[in-house]
Design an enzyme around this catalytic site. Structure first.
Site, PDB file in Angstrom:
ATOM      1  N   ASP A 294       0.836  -1.208   0.000  1.00 33.95           N
ATOM      2  CA  ASP A 294       0.000   0.000   0.000  1.00 33.95           C
ATOM      3  C   ASP A 294       0.873   1.260   0.000  1.00 33.95           C
ATOM      4  OD1 ASP A 294      -2.341   1.423  -0.006  1.00 33.95           O
ATOM      5  OD2 ASP A 294      -2.742   1.158   2.126  1.00 33.95           O
TER       6      ASP A 294
ATOM      7  N   TRP B  50       2.698   7.991  -2.673  1.00 36.45           N
ATOM      8  CA  TRP B  50       4.089   8.172  -3.115  1.00 36.45           C
ATOM      9  C   TRP B  50       4.124   9.060  -4.365  1.00 36.45           C
ATOM     10  CZ3 TRP B  50       6.945   7.291  -7.478  1.00 36.45           C
ATOM     11  CH2 TRP B  50       8.335   7.199  -7.343  1.00 36.45           C
TER      12      TRP B  50
ATOM     13  N   HIS C 147       2.257   3.229  -9.040  1.00 33.48           N
ATOM     14  CA  HIS C 147       2.167   1.779  -9.236  1.00 33.48           C
ATOM     15  C   HIS C 147       3.393   1.275 -10.017  1.00 33.48           C
ATOM     16  CE1 HIS C 147      -1.738   1.894  -7.495  1.00 33.48           C
ATOM     17  NE2 HIS C 147      -2.316   2.531  -8.505  1.00 33.48           N
TER      18      HIS C 147
ATOM     19  N   LEU D 260      11.061 -20.414  -5.310  1.00 32.31           N
ATOM     20  CA  LEU D 260      10.070 -19.572  -4.624  1.00 32.31           C
ATOM     21  C   LEU D 260       8.677 -19.729  -5.231  1.00 32.31           C
ATOM     22  CD1 LEU D 260       9.339 -17.046  -2.788  1.00 32.31           C
ATOM     23  CD2 LEU D 260       9.966 -15.645  -4.768  1.00 32.31           C
TER      24      LEU D 260
ATOM     25  N   ARG E  55      -4.989  -2.585   8.684  1.00 30.27           N
ATOM     26  CA  ARG E  55      -6.085  -3.531   8.432  1.00 30.27           C
ATOM     27  C   ARG E  55      -5.626  -4.539   7.381  1.00 30.27           C
ATOM     28  NH1 ARG E  55      -8.304   1.495   6.819  1.00 30.27           N
ATOM     29  NH2 ARG E  55      -7.866   1.878   4.630  1.00 30.27           N
TER      30      ARG E  55
HETATM   31  C1  FPP Z   1      -2.233   0.071  -3.217  1.00 24.97           C
HETATM   32  O1  FPP Z   1      -1.727   1.390  -3.217  1.00 24.97           O
HETATM   33  C2  FPP Z   1      -1.665  -0.664  -4.335  1.00 24.97           C
HETATM   34  C3  FPP Z   1      -2.403  -1.268  -5.312  1.00 24.97           C
HETATM   35  C4  FPP Z   1      -3.868  -1.245  -5.360  1.00 24.97           C
HETATM   36  C5  FPP Z   1      -1.747  -1.949  -6.433  1.00 24.97           C
HETATM   37  C6  FPP Z   1      -0.471  -2.649  -6.114  1.00 24.97           C
HETATM   38  C7  FPP Z   1       0.220  -2.923  -7.376  1.00 24.97           C
HETATM   39  C8  FPP Z   1       1.547  -2.874  -7.595  1.00 24.97           C
HETATM   40  C9  FPP Z   1       2.545  -2.609  -6.553  1.00 24.97           C
HETATM   41  C10 FPP Z   1       2.108  -3.079  -8.925  1.00 24.97           C
HETATM   42  C11 FPP Z   1       1.409  -4.066  -9.764  1.00 24.97           C
HETATM   43  C12 FPP Z   1       1.817  -5.452  -9.480  1.00 24.97           C
HETATM   44  C13 FPP Z   1       2.074  -6.317 -10.451  1.00 24.97           C
HETATM   45  C14 FPP Z   1       2.329  -7.736 -10.143  1.00 24.97           C
HETATM   46  C15 FPP Z   1       2.124  -5.894 -11.850  1.00 24.97           C
HETATM   47  P1  FPP Z   1      -2.737   2.614  -3.312  1.00 24.97           P
HETATM   48  O2  FPP Z   1      -2.925   2.936  -4.737  1.00 24.97           O
HETATM   49  O3  FPP Z   1      -4.020   2.283  -2.587  1.00 24.97           O
HETATM   50  O4  FPP Z   1      -1.953   3.733  -2.572  1.00 24.97           O
HETATM   51  P2  FPP Z   1      -2.560   4.920  -1.681  1.00 24.97           P
HETATM   52  O5  FPP Z   1      -3.167   4.271  -0.452  1.00 24.97           O
HETATM   53  O6  FPP Z   1      -1.359   5.732  -1.357  1.00 24.97           O
HETATM   54  O7  FPP Z   1      -3.557   5.653  -2.518  1.00 24.97           O
END
Ligand code: FPP
Length: 247
Positions: A25, A30, A42, A136, A199
């Site tokens: 998260d 960021w 992302h 892995l 959470r």
């Molecule tokens: C949550 O951060 C993150 C996600 C919903 C996506 C996670 C995905 C990646 C790290 C990259 C994709 C993975 C692959 C395997 C291609 P958020 O967007 O909710 O962040 P925020 O809470 O700061 O808004």
């Protein structure tokens, strides 16, 4: 919360988890801090993920489960969903050779059928290509919801009971666990969530029943193998009793 005071260990603890689950998260925040659009967060998150996968491989952690896209994430703005889906395609195209070379076995947790065609094809190819690997176990949760996973298992049990292939009176925890996406894998020992929220967000509810939980404030793109090592030390310092008393 286990950060920001981090001691900076250089080695690894003697006791490592067999299965680590991570909620990655903080990508959006960021990006916002840098005046960038959320998808840039992302994309930066993929870089962090690469480092953590390499660390798991090098350190001999058996199974890593990552929450890449939940069933609730479809409700994000269309642009962000498209960006995440695009990133997913680029991820498999760009990383599969290295993952396969490292003997990583990819498993998708979630409803693959509900993914758009190109993404579905890419993940199925990745699972097929790496299915025989013995290093892995990399579980990528995509279109995943924990309650949906439990319902799916219950439905499959009921269907088998209806056709007489299974006696409901015989059902035990192991039998139920085998019907989950993670069937055959160990339960989660260490659950990590970055980004400051405390959470679990519907991630692996069955498998994390006895997991040690570590929540830190680091935004996912800033998470590194050094931060991961500190979380492994926190895990190693925990007293796991599984409901029993210390003797
Ligand atoms: C949550 O951060 C993150 C996600 C919903 C996506 C996670 C995905 C990646 C790290 C990259 C994709 C993975 C692959 C395997 C291609 P958020 O967007 O909710 O962040 P925020 O809470 O700061 O808004």
């Amino acid at each position: 919360m286990n950060s920001p005071k981090r001691p900076g260990h250089t080695g690894l603890p003697g006791k490592l988890p067999r299965h680590v689950a991570i909620v990655m998260d903080g990508n959006g925040r960021w990006a916002r801090k840098r005046g960038l659009p959320r998808p840039a967060g992302h994309a930066a998150g993929v870089e962090a993920l690469r480092d953590i996968i390499r660390a798991c491989d090098e350190w001999g952690i058996g199974t890593l489960s990552i929450y890449a896209f939940s069933t609730e994430n479809w409700a994000r703005p269309g642009e962000e969903v498209s960006a995440l889906m695009g990133l997913l395609l680029r991820y498999f195209a760009g990383e599969i050779d290295e993952l396969d070379e490292k003997n990583v076995r990819i498993r998708i947790l979630g409803d693959v059928e509900g993914l758009p065609g190109p993404q579905r094809d890419a993940v199925c190819r990745a699972m097929e290509r790496t299915g025989g690997n013995t290093g892995l176990n990399l579980n990528i949760a995509l279109n995943y919801g924990g309650r949906q996973e439990l319902l799916r298992a219950a439905r499959s049990l009921m269907a088998d009971a209806a056709t007489g292939r299974f006696d409901p009176g015989e059902l035990d925890e192991q039998g139920f666990a085998r019907r989950l996406y993670t069937g055959g894998q160990p339960e989660v020992d260490l659950f990590i969530r970055t980004g400051g929220e405390v959470r679990t967000s519907n991630f692996l509810p069955w498998q994390t029943t006895y997991a040690e939980m570590v929540f830190n404030e680091i935004l996912w793109p800033d998470y590194s193998r050094e931060a991961f090592r500190e979380d492994l030390w926190i895990y190693a310092g925990r007293d796991r009793r599984f409901g029993m008393v210390r003797t």
